[in-house]
Design a protein around this motif. Sequence first.
Motif, PDB file in Angstrom:
ATOM      1  N   LYS A 226     -11.285 -13.901   5.733  1.00  0.00           N
ATOM      2  CA  LYS A 226     -10.873 -14.553   4.499  1.00  0.00           C
ATOM      3  C   LYS A 226     -10.146 -13.563   3.597  1.00  0.00           C
ATOM      4  O   LYS A 226     -10.608 -12.441   3.372  1.00  0.00           O
ATOM      5  N   ALA A 227      -9.019 -13.997   3.073  1.00  0.00           N
ATOM      6  CA  ALA A 227      -8.229 -13.130   2.200  1.00  0.00           C
ATOM      7  C   ALA A 227      -8.784 -13.159   0.781  1.00  0.00           C
ATOM      8  O   ALA A 227      -9.309 -14.171   0.318  1.00  0.00           O
ATOM      9  N   LYS A 228      -8.683 -12.038   0.084  1.00  0.00           N
ATOM     10  CA  LYS A 228      -9.105 -11.966  -1.308  1.00  0.00           C
ATOM     11  C   LYS A 228      -8.076 -12.656  -2.205  1.00  0.00           C
ATOM     12  O   LYS A 228      -6.874 -12.551  -1.979  1.00  0.00           O
ATOM     13  N   VAL A 229      -8.572 -13.337  -3.222  1.00  0.00           N
ATOM     14  CA  VAL A 229      -7.669 -13.983  -4.172  1.00  0.00           C
ATOM     15  C   VAL A 229      -6.975 -12.933  -5.033  1.00  0.00           C
ATOM     16  O   VAL A 229      -5.798 -13.074  -5.383  1.00  0.00           O
ATOM     17  N   PHE A 230      -7.689 -11.875  -5.360  1.00  0.00           N
ATOM     18  CA  PHE A 230      -7.104 -10.767  -6.129  1.00  0.00           C
ATOM     19  C   PHE A 230      -7.605  -9.471  -5.522  1.00  0.00           C
ATOM     20  O   PHE A 230      -8.808  -9.208  -5.490  1.00  0.00           O
ATOM     21  N   ASP A 231      -6.677  -8.667  -5.012  1.00  0.00           N
ATOM     22  CA  ASP A 231      -7.022  -7.441  -4.303  1.00  0.00           C
ATOM     23  C   ASP A 231      -6.522  -6.238  -5.105  1.00  0.00           C
ATOM     24  O   ASP A 231      -5.321  -6.022  -5.244  1.00  0.00           O
ATOM     25  N   ARG A 232      -7.451  -5.451  -5.644  1.00  0.00           N
ATOM     26  CA  ARG A 232      -7.070  -4.307  -6.463  1.00  0.00           C
ATOM     27  C   ARG A 232      -6.339  -3.234  -5.668  1.00  0.00           C
ATOM     28  O   ARG A 232      -5.442  -2.555  -6.190  1.00  0.00           O
ATOM     29  N   ALA A 233      -6.731  -3.053  -4.413  1.00  0.00           N
ATOM     30  CA  ALA A 233      -6.074  -2.041  -3.580  1.00  0.00           C
ATOM     31  C   ALA A 233      -4.610  -2.412  -3.352  1.00  0.00           C
ATOM     32  O   ALA A 233      -3.714  -1.561  -3.424  1.00  0.00           O
ATOM     33  N   ILE A 234      -4.374  -3.693  -3.092  1.00  0.00           N
ATOM     34  CA  ILE A 234      -2.997  -4.153  -2.896  1.00  0.00           C
ATOM     35  C   ILE A 234      -2.221  -4.059  -4.206  1.00  0.00           C
ATOM     36  O   ILE A 234      -1.037  -3.691  -4.225  1.00  0.00           O
ATOM     37  N   LEU A 235      -2.891  -4.392  -5.325  1.00  0.00           N
ATOM     38  CA  LEU A 235      -2.231  -4.281  -6.630  1.00  0.00           C
ATOM     39  C   LEU A 235      -1.809  -2.834  -6.891  1.00  0.00           C
ATOM     40  O   LEU A 235      -0.733  -2.583  -7.439  1.00  0.00           O
ATOM     41  N   LYS A 236      -2.649  -1.883  -6.473  1.00  0.00           N
ATOM     42  CA  LYS A 236      -2.315  -0.469  -6.647  1.00  0.00           C
ATOM     43  C   LYS A 236      -1.061  -0.109  -5.862  1.00  0.00           C
ATOM     44  O   LYS A 236      -0.155   0.558  -6.373  1.00  0.00           O
ATOM     45  N   ASP A 237      -1.007  -0.572  -4.603  1.00  0.00           N
ATOM     46  CA  ASP A 237       0.176  -0.311  -3.776  1.00  0.00           C
ATOM     47  C   ASP A 237       1.406  -1.014  -4.363  1.00  0.00           C
ATOM     48  O   ASP A 237       2.505  -0.460  -4.390  1.00  0.00           O
ATOM     49  N   MET A 238       1.207  -2.244  -4.809  1.00  0.00           N
ATOM     50  CA  MET A 238       2.293  -3.019  -5.381  1.00  0.00           C
ATOM     51  C   MET A 238       2.820  -2.380  -6.673  1.00  0.00           C
ATOM     52  O   MET A 238       4.020  -2.347  -6.926  1.00  0.00           O
ATOM     53  N   SER A 239       1.877  -1.863  -7.469  1.00  0.00           N
ATOM     54  CA  SER A 239       2.241  -1.257  -8.753  1.00  0.00           C
ATOM     55  C   SER A 239       3.073   0.004  -8.570  1.00  0.00           C
ATOM     56  O   SER A 239       3.879   0.355  -9.433  1.00  0.00           O
ATOM     57  N   ALA A 240       2.865   0.697  -7.443  1.00  0.00           N
ATOM     58  CA  ALA A 240       3.643   1.912  -7.179  1.00  0.00           C
ATOM     59  C   ALA A 240       5.131   1.593  -7.102  1.00  0.00           C
ATOM     60  O   ALA A 240       5.979   2.458  -7.368  1.00  0.00           O
ATOM     61  N   ILE A 241       5.447   0.360  -6.736  1.00  0.00           N
ATOM     62  CA  ILE A 241       6.846  -0.076  -6.685  1.00  0.00           C
ATOM     63  C   ILE A 241       7.186  -0.916  -7.912  1.00  0.00           C
ATOM     64  O   ILE A 241       8.259  -0.805  -8.489  1.00  0.00           O
ATOM     65  N   MET A 242       6.223  -1.734  -8.333  1.00  0.00           N
ATOM     66  CA  MET A 242       6.458  -2.660  -9.442  1.00  0.00           C
ATOM     67  C   MET A 242       6.713  -1.947 -10.768  1.00  0.00           C
ATOM     68  O   MET A 242       7.670  -2.273 -11.486  1.00  0.00           O
ATOM     69  N   VAL A 243       5.868  -0.989 -11.097  1.00  0.00           N
ATOM     70  CA  VAL A 243       5.981  -0.318 -12.398  1.00  0.00           C
ATOM     71  C   VAL A 243       7.315   0.418 -12.546  1.00  0.00           C
ATOM     72  O   VAL A 243       8.019   0.232 -13.546  1.00  0.00           O
ATOM     73  N   PRO A 244       7.713   1.252 -11.567  1.00  0.00           N
ATOM     74  CA  PRO A 244       9.034   1.879 -11.693  1.00  0.00           C
ATOM     75  C   PRO A 244      10.172   0.855 -11.718  1.00  0.00           C
ATOM     76  O   PRO A 244      11.182   1.058 -12.404  1.00  0.00           O
ATOM     77  N   SER A 245      10.015  -0.255 -10.976  1.00  0.00           N
ATOM     78  CA  SER A 245      11.051  -1.294 -10.972  1.00  0.00           C
ATOM     79  C   SER A 245      11.182  -1.939 -12.345  1.00  0.00           C
ATOM     80  O   SER A 245      12.290  -2.210 -12.814  1.00  0.00           O
ATOM     81  N   ILE A 246      10.037  -2.198 -12.989  1.00  0.00           N
ATOM     82  CA  ILE A 246      10.069  -2.772 -14.333  1.00  0.00           C
ATOM     83  C   ILE A 246      10.728  -1.799 -15.298  1.00  0.00           C
ATOM     84  O   ILE A 246      11.577  -2.185 -16.115  1.00  0.00           O
ATOM     85  N   PHE A 247      10.359  -0.523 -15.200  1.00  0.00           N
ATOM     86  CA  PHE A 247      10.978   0.478 -16.071  1.00  0.00           C
ATOM     87  C   PHE A 247      12.469   0.602 -15.802  1.00  0.00           C
ATOM     88  O   PHE A 247      13.284   0.734 -16.725  1.00  0.00           O
ATOM     89  N   GLN A 248      12.827   0.551 -14.519  1.00  0.00           N
ATOM     90  CA  GLN A 248      14.242   0.673 -14.155  1.00  0.00           C
ATOM     91  C   GLN A 248      15.060  -0.487 -14.705  1.00  0.00           C
ATOM     92  O   GLN A 248      16.113  -0.306 -15.298  1.00  0.00           O
ATOM     93  N   GLN A 249      14.551  -1.709 -14.532  1.00  0.00           N
ATOM     94  CA  GLN A 249      15.239  -2.877 -15.049  1.00  0.00           C
ATOM     95  C   GLN A 249      15.215  -2.883 -16.581  1.00  0.00           C
ATOM     96  O   GLN A 249      16.179  -3.312 -17.225  1.00  0.00           O
TER      97      GLN A 249
END
Length: 448
Positions: A226-249
């Motif tokens: 069963k997949a987690k509805v909210f996965d903090r580990a995945i959010l951490k990996d996602m944020s490594a790309i998301m946060v710089p992308s938000i700053f870049q945009q």
Amino acid sequence: MLSDLTVGKPIKVISTFSLPLLLSTALQQLYNIADSVIIGRFTGSPGLAAIGAAYPITLFFVAAATGGAMGCSVTISQLFGAKKFRELKSAVFTALITLFSIGVVLGLLGIGLSRPLMRLLHAPEAHGVFENASAYLAIYSVGVIPMFVYNAATAIYTGLGDSRRPLYFLILSSVLNVILDIIAVGPLQLGVRGAAWATTISQAVAAILSAAFISKKIISIRTEEKAKVFDRAILKDMSAIMVPSIFQQSCVALAHTILQRLINSFDTYVVAGYEAASKLYNFVYMCLNTLGTALSSFVAQCRGAGKKKRILEGFKVSTILCFACMLVAVAILQIFPRQLMGLFVDAGTEQRVIEVGMNYLRIISPVYLPICFIITIGGFLRGMGHTMTFFLETASEFTVRVVMCYVLAAAMGSYLGVLWAWYFGSSIGFLICVFLFFRVKKRELADA
């Protein structure tokens, strides 16, 4: 329909995948253009100037939503390419929840700070520009929440190789936006407030439809665990790309915000002309930027599958396509600037507005050519996971541009200095991007 971008001829895969993305972005940009065209036609330059004064803040919202979506898309592409479906499902729901939450925060800030922000940007008091700009921004901010949800859903579809489904939702939403714009600004005479409500309602329709369908699609994917509805580990990996992308945009939006403050110091007709022309410029840029977005997903999936040679083939194809499209765009803006500006205001009564816009389009449009390489190299770097590196490039590019805008505007005593300054920023950005591309290529794709 989900698409595996790791198989098939790169030129066919990228072209087929990019076209729906391009059309989706074009329709999304038409939200803003429709507001400006209808407002300009019904209320003249004061209404157009009001939207222009608020535009940098609305652009910031769009930039944050786009940057967040890029981070989600790359992570989902990598998981899909690696066939990790349980983690993929968790990533999808984590992305929706995260971007929805960011949208709520920014939307509330936009509503509460609309007037202070317009004061900060020196929105002109004359002709009711300040009051209309503040009202437009407050109402537009209500639609920030559905905007983030729609961009999250679009990012998920893109990461899964499906660029068509978001287009269908957006076509419906765009048609609705134009109809509501005409009714609200015309017969109901609600002015810029009516245009803002039309955009907000249309964005809500697109968000509800896209989120509902992608959720249903993802739930139907069966996994052993069963997949987690909210996965903090995945959010951490996602944020490594998301946060710089938000700053870049956001760097793009910040540059526009600082420059808008400078533009607002000129006469109302300059603000109006700059607003209309910048909408046309950004329309072309955002449409062609989809090639960078598509390339990010292509590179991320191929990287997840370990296909290094295919990454370089995809980059070459994307760059050729982008450059060819940019040449066409530059030709159109150089040959038909008066006709394009005539869409926004009456040429007979707003000649000074037309002239400002024509100067903008003719001076700045050649800058698209080096920007073409910035777009595709940026897509390559994001797909390879070097989002922070690309953010630093963007920050450098826009810092140079903003500084030179103020320097040349003061030296020339005219808004024309703002336009010529673009060449300095784009040249720096181009050189940095070329350097970064060859460095990453040498370190990570030397054996390709």
